[in-house]
Design a protein around this motif. Structure first.
Motif, short mmCIF file in Angstrom:
data_model
loop_
_atom_site.label_atom_id
_atom_site.label_comp_id
_atom_site.label_asym_id
_atom_site.label_seq_id
_atom_site.Cartn_x
_atom_site.Cartn_y
_atom_site.Cartn_z
N ASN A 1 24.47 -38.99 63.46
CA ASN A 1 23.47 -39.83 64.12
C ASN A 1 23.48 -41.28 63.61
O ASN A 1 22.68 -42.09 64.04
CB ASN A 1 22.07 -39.21 64.01
N GLY B 1 20.32 -39.87 68.93
CA GLY B 1 20.34 -39.56 67.50
C GLY B 1 19.83 -38.20 67.09
O GLY B 1 19.48 -38.00 65.93
N TYR B 2 19.75 -37.25 68.00
CA TYR B 2 19.37 -35.88 67.64
C TYR B 2 20.24 -34.92 68.43
O TYR B 2 20.76 -35.27 69.49
CB TYR B 2 17.88 -35.62 67.94
N ASN B 3 20.41 -33.70 67.91
CA ASN B 3 21.22 -32.71 68.61
C ASN B 3 20.65 -32.44 70.00
O ASN B 3 19.44 -32.20 70.13
CB ASN B 3 21.20 -31.38 67.86
N THR B 4 21.50 -32.45 71.00
CA THR B 4 21.02 -32.11 72.34
C THR B 4 22.17 -31.72 73.24
O THR B 4 23.30 -32.19 73.06
CB THR B 4 20.24 -33.28 72.97
#
Lengths: 416, 97
Positions: free
Chosen positions: A414, A298-301
């Motif tokens: 997300n 659920g986060y930019n990576t």
């Protein structure tokens, strides 16, 4: 060599000493008619259909690592076409039809197993929503059956039916859904494309594009410039990075999704099962491991690994649904990078640069789309117009207000 | 991944919810080319591999909105600040980040 029962017996009698490499390892030519960037399932399928359906033979697939080293080898191998929205149903059903004849088409065993997929429902409202989706599927010629609790229990007796919070009321079954062997899909397309003259070039990372007067003219790689009349991107997970090299900004965030496999056990579950009250899905591989997954982190990576809270969350969901899972040991788990588009649906379209085509935004569901994605992408590249099946998956649909929001959650990667 | 909340101290990322890119600036509804500006604001992202400034909400803690500077390749967090402080710096400097 064409594979057959005869060739298998013949090679077995010769002690398996004569099997040949399945594809060539050519040096890149100076120029191709079409270059596909990305040697995953989608890119290789596109190259195969360019050669097979459109007669283009001067085609290369450039892959920065080895083919199938990205998401093609990291997914949980599920195939299905149980969608609600018309654009999705028609596209994924075409994919399912291609899956159903893929082994004959490729002359390769990709282990398509139509073991069925059941989406469980846990409330009256969810049953109604699933009935609606099932009806939409049947109106489009896709198989769907709404099962009650008794029918599900007869198939899957080991689930926690009387869970106090999320009792199982039934499920929506698509019998034609199931699984396919993901690596074999990559190898099968690679072999079939190679046999039709496509150059598969591994360890060849694209570092830039050659663009002249708004038209693509080639790609820059670590090994030098390769000229091309047309270039297609099939690099989901890294689409934003590649597109940025061509000056494009996209409605995509890169996220990680994790997948898991347990130690091998005897046959326990003969379908694909999804939990309707949490995000958890499971099937059993032919080796006996339970393959499962759930939500994104659920986060930019861009790191191909996730964090422990998501691992715990997914396993809690699984054990709530199937308490016996708690007795199994986890054999391994891994993460894959996904392009989360802003509406949860893919993008297969031309770009503002002539001759540069985009295939991405597959979110967590690209594997099942592999045949149709490659088929539509090849059609669009060869003819420079989208096929009716991929026409809705436009790049400009966000600004135009024609988003394809299967989950109805808006512009929030997300949440999808 | 652990985030050092300026109010609560170091906490696991499961206590936070994520909103995304903190560099986006809501367009002026009375501005020029407003439809395209809003489409870009709502949907388009830089999505960098590397340093990313992003909004996190400490939902299981102090309920602060935070701007976290994090590397999307290594997950290393180099800076955490209250979003209102970041916003006031932005309005003072007139910049977009």
């Amino acid at each position: 060599m064409k594979y057959s029962a005869f060739s298998l017996v013949y090679e077995t009698l010769r002690g398996h000493a004569d099997w040949k490499p399945v594809w060539r390892e050519p040096k890149p030519k100076a120029e191709y008619d079409v270059i596909i960037v990305g040697g995953g399932g989608h890119g290789l399928a596109a190259a195969y259909y360019l050669a097979k359906e459109h007669g283009l033979r001067n085609v290369a697939v450039l892959e920065k690592g080895w083919i199938g080293s990205g998401n093609a080898g990291r997914n949980t191998t599920i195939i299905r076409s149980n969608y609600l929205l018309p654009a999705n149903i028609q596209f994924y059903e075409w994919s399912m039809k291609l899956w159903e004849r893929l082994e004959r088409d490729l002359n390769y065993n990709v282990m398509v197993s139509q073991r069925g997929i059941i989406n469980l429902y846990h409330s009256d409202a969810q049953r109604d929503a699933f009935a609606r989706r099932g009806n939409a599927m049947r109106l489009n010629g896709v198989d769907a059956e709404l099962l009650d609790r008794k029918q599900v229990r007869a198939m899957l007796p080991f689930l926690d039916y009387d869970n106090a919070r999320f009792p199982i009321h039934g499920g929506l079954l698509q019998r034609r859904g199931g699984t396919a062997r993901h690596d074999a899909v990559v190898w099968g397309y690679a072999r079939a494309a190679d046999r039709r003259g496509v150059d598969i070039i591994q360890n060849c990372e694209v570092t830039g594009f050659v663009i002249r007067n708004g038209r693509i003219a080639g790609v820059e790689t670590a090994g030098g410039t390769i000229r091309a009349g047309k270039v297609g991107l099939a690099v989901a997970g890294n689409t934003s990075r590649l597109a940025a090299m061509a000056g494009l900004r996209l409605p995509i965030e890169s996220h990680v999704i994790q997948a898991f496999v347990t130690e091998s056990i005897k046959p326990a579950i003969d379908c694909v099962l999804t939990f309707g009250a949490g995000h958890f899905y499971v099937s059993q591989s032919d080796k006996g491991g339970l393959v499962f997954g759930g939500d994104l982190d659920g986060y930019n990576t861009y790191a191909q690994r996730g964090n422990l809270p998501t691992v715990e969350d997914i396993i809690e969901g699984g054990v709530a649904l199937w308490p016996g899972l708690g007795r199994l040991r986890l054999l391994r788990h891994w993460g894959g990078l996904i392009d989360m588009s802003m509406d949860g649906s893919p993008i297969i379209d031309r770009t503002p640069i002539d001759g540069l085509y985009l295939n991405g935004g597959w979110c967590y569901g690209g594997f099942k789309a592999t045949p149709a994605s490659g088929w539509c992408f090849a059609h669009m590249i060869a003819r420079d117009v989208p096929h009716a099946l991929n026409a809705p998956f436009r790049l400009d649909r966000f600004a135009a207000g024609t988003v394809i929001d299967e989950k109805g959650q808006g512009a929030q990667p997300n949440l999808h | 991944m652990r985030i050092v909340c300026p109010y609560c101290g170091e906490r696991g990322n499961e206590e936070f919810s994520y909103l995304g890119d903190a560099s986006l600036v809501r367009p002026d509804p009375a501005g020029a080319n407003v439809t395209q500006a809003f489409a870009n604001y709502v949907y388009m992202r830089d999505n960098p591999r590397g340093v990313h400034r992003e909004l996190w909400y400490h939902v299981a803690g102090c309920h602060s909105w935070l701007v976290v500077t994090r590397d999307t390749m290594s997950h290393e967090i180099t800076r955490v600040e209250f979003a209102r402080d970041a916003a006031s710096v932005r309005s003072l400097t007139g910049g977009g980040g």
